[in-house]
Design a protein around this motif. Structure first.
Motif, PDB file in Angstrom:
ATOM      1  N   ILE A 157      -2.364   1.520  -4.237  1.00 48.86           N
ATOM      2  CA  ILE A 157      -1.577   0.285  -4.186  1.00 48.86           C
ATOM      3  C   ILE A 157      -0.366   0.425  -5.102  1.00 48.86           C
ATOM      4  CG2 ILE A 157      -1.562  -2.173  -4.746  1.00 48.86           C
ATOM      5  CD1 ILE A 157      -4.489  -2.287  -3.965  1.00 48.86           C
ATOM      6  N   LEU A 192       0.862  -1.176   0.000  1.00 48.82           N
ATOM      7  CA  LEU A 192       0.000   0.000   0.000  1.00 48.82           C
ATOM      8  C   LEU A 192       0.900   1.226   0.000  1.00 48.82           C
ATOM      9  CD1 LEU A 192      -2.635  -0.982   2.736  1.00 48.82           C
ATOM     10  CD2 LEU A 192      -2.636  -1.543   0.293  1.00 48.82           C
ATOM     11  N   ILE A 218      -8.955  -3.408  -3.258  1.00 48.75           N
ATOM     12  CA  ILE A 218      -9.433  -2.070  -3.603  1.00 48.75           C
ATOM     13  C   ILE A 218     -10.947  -2.085  -3.481  1.00 48.75           C
ATOM     14  CG2 ILE A 218      -9.610  -0.282  -5.360  1.00 48.75           C
ATOM     15  CD1 ILE A 218      -7.084  -1.422  -6.642  1.00 48.75           C
ATOM     16  N   ALA A 254      -7.916   1.337  -0.270  1.00 44.86           N
ATOM     17  CA  ALA A 254      -7.089   0.127  -0.329  1.00 44.86           C
ATOM     18  C   ALA A 254      -6.695  -0.318   1.071  1.00 44.86           C
ATOM     19  CB  ALA A 254      -5.843   0.382  -1.164  1.00 44.86           C
ATOM     20  N   CYS A 292     -11.828  -0.450 -10.651  1.00 54.80           N
ATOM     21  CA  CYS A 292     -10.926  -0.158  -9.534  1.00 54.80           C
ATOM     22  C   CYS A 292      -9.714   0.643  -9.975  1.00 54.80           C
ATOM     23  CB  CYS A 292     -10.502  -1.451  -8.850  1.00 54.80           C
ATOM     24  SG  CYS A 292      -9.532  -2.565  -9.903  1.00 54.80           S
TER      25      CYS A 292
END
Length: 438
Positions: free
Chosen positions: A125, A27, A280, A153, A143
């Protein structure tokens, strides 16, 4: 065959396949703070992810090319990551910028390079390309194209092989048991929680639908991105509940979370016996309440490594009184804990020679066939499924998901119309959706 399906290290058939796809390795919030450096382990390899002083992201091998020490302890300075052992300095693209202990005028650094890996950030991400050659394009899925205001996320560790963790998400029958709640909550308190709100187009809580109608008819279609799964629960002669989910080959599924939000969730191998789920959440209505979604998940996951607070060391919080009166598992009300127990209890790598697949496992069987065919394609030098360029990727949209009520006669057209209406009302204008299966 089980080894072929599950092993992911360098040189394995499965590892060779997964290295043909972008991997969600972190992340972006993991680089928040005064020192944006994170060790990463994925597909049985060790890397270090960092952001340099100019804001450029770099992902390089964790072992210093000089003497193999750990660059995760490096110093962020002078435009790169500097090894504390002898001061060698590496840029985000792997170039060696400085070898300060060498004699004046040395050109050694011009011949040294840390292996680097392309990265891109989508929806919070960090995706990395860990393979050889040119990376494929990511599809124009919701997404990836929704604005950051409408995505969120998160991730969590699972201590088992990636494939059995993925397979729980393409098993539509388990939700009626593993995620069964004996009491239905107010749908107004369901934000951010799966299976807790009302079914789309109905006031029936999803908890009620799953509990009272546990025998879905499951249909599986091949698509150009993997598989589409349709689970049909006949409520009455007039009404059928339709749940449409998707396998996004090879490691993700796309499922409805609520009437206005979907989940795209990858299962990324750390190594053969551990993986992270990386998700997500995409909203088709109001912007995502990031603070609320994060706070909900931090109740069950601990930073900095996103470790589950309920795990095998504390029996997943199992409470026999709760099992008797509130939940089917007795392991709390968090869906992820239920899934974690189910896949971890199979063993670090499930012994599939002992399983007996049933009719409700048809998507699991179909996906294993897809994986084996794709591995064979890679070994023969052919492109596997979804190894695509920008033009083809732009045509892959959606994919469609729904948890909704439909007329028993004509449910096929009804759910498509419901998905089209939701997308048409989205404030961020998702791309046109193609629903034809190949």
């Amino acid at each position: 065959m089980n080894d072929r399906l599950t092993r992911v290290g360098p040189g394995t058939p499965g590892g060779g396949l997964l290295r043909r796809y972008w991997q969600p390795v972190a992340l972006i919030e993991e680089l928040d703070g005064p020192r944006p450096v994170r060790p990463i382990r994925a597909l049985g390899q060790d890397f270090v992810l960092f952001r340099d002083e100019a804001g450029t992201l770099g992902l390089i091998d964790r072992a210093c090319p000089h003497r193999g020490v750990d660059l995760a302890y490096g110093r962020l300075e002078d435009g790169g990551l500097r090894c504390p052992f002898h001061g060698w300095l590496f840029a985000a693209d792997g170039r060696c910028l400085d070898t300060p202990a060498e004699p004046e005028g040395s050109t050694l650094c011009q011949r040294i390079r840390a292996r680097s890996y392309p990265v891109q950030v989508r929806a919070g991400i960090v995706f990395a390309w860990l393979g050889e050659g040119e990376a494929p394009a990511l599809p124009a899925f919701d997404c990836f194209v929704a604005p950051d205001t409408h995505t969120f996320a998160f991730k969590g560790l699972i201590e088992c092989n990636w494939l059995q963790a993925l397979e729980v998400g393409i098993d539509p029958a388990h939700a009626s048991f593993l995620h069964r709640f004996f009491e239905d909550e107010d749908a107004g308190a369901a934000y951010g929680k799966q299976f807790r709100g009302a079914s789309d187009g109905s006031d029936l809580p999803m908890t009620y639908v799953l509990r009272e109608f546990p025998r879905p008819r499951i249909e599986v279609e091949s698509t150009d991105y993997g598989l589409r799964l349709t689970a049909l629960r006949r409520i009455s002669d007039a009404t059928t509940h339709v749940r449409v989910t998707n396998l996004y080959f090879p490691q993700a599924f796309v499922i409805p979370m609520s009437a206005e939000m979907t989940i795209t969730q990858w299962h990324v191998p750390v190594d053969d016996t551990r993986c992270y789920w990386v998700a997500i959440f995409t909203s088709f209505a109001a912007p995502v309440d990031h603070a609320r979604m994060r706070a909900q998940r931090l109740e069950t996951y601990a930073l900095p490594d996103y470790l589950p607070r309920r795990n095998r060391t504390n029996e997943y919080g199992f409470d026999p009184q709760e099992q008797a009166s509130q939940t089917y598992t007795g392991m709390g009300h968090d869906i992820n804990t239920h899934d974690q127990w189910a896949v971890e209890s199979q063993g670090a790598i499930q012994d599939r020679t002992r399983e007996n697949l049933a009719s409700t496992d048809k998507a699991i069987a179909a996906n294993r066939r897809l994986l084996l065919r794709a591995m064979a394609a890679v070994e023969e030098g052919r492109p596997p499924l979804l190894a695509i360029g920008e033009e083809e990727a732009a045509r892959l949209t959606g994919p469609a998901t729904i948890d909704g009520m439909a007329p028993t006669e004509g449910w096929e057209a009804h759910w498509r119309d419901a998905v089209a209406r939701r997308r048409a009302q989205a404030p961020w204008a998702p791309p046109a959706l193609t629903l034809a299966a190949e």
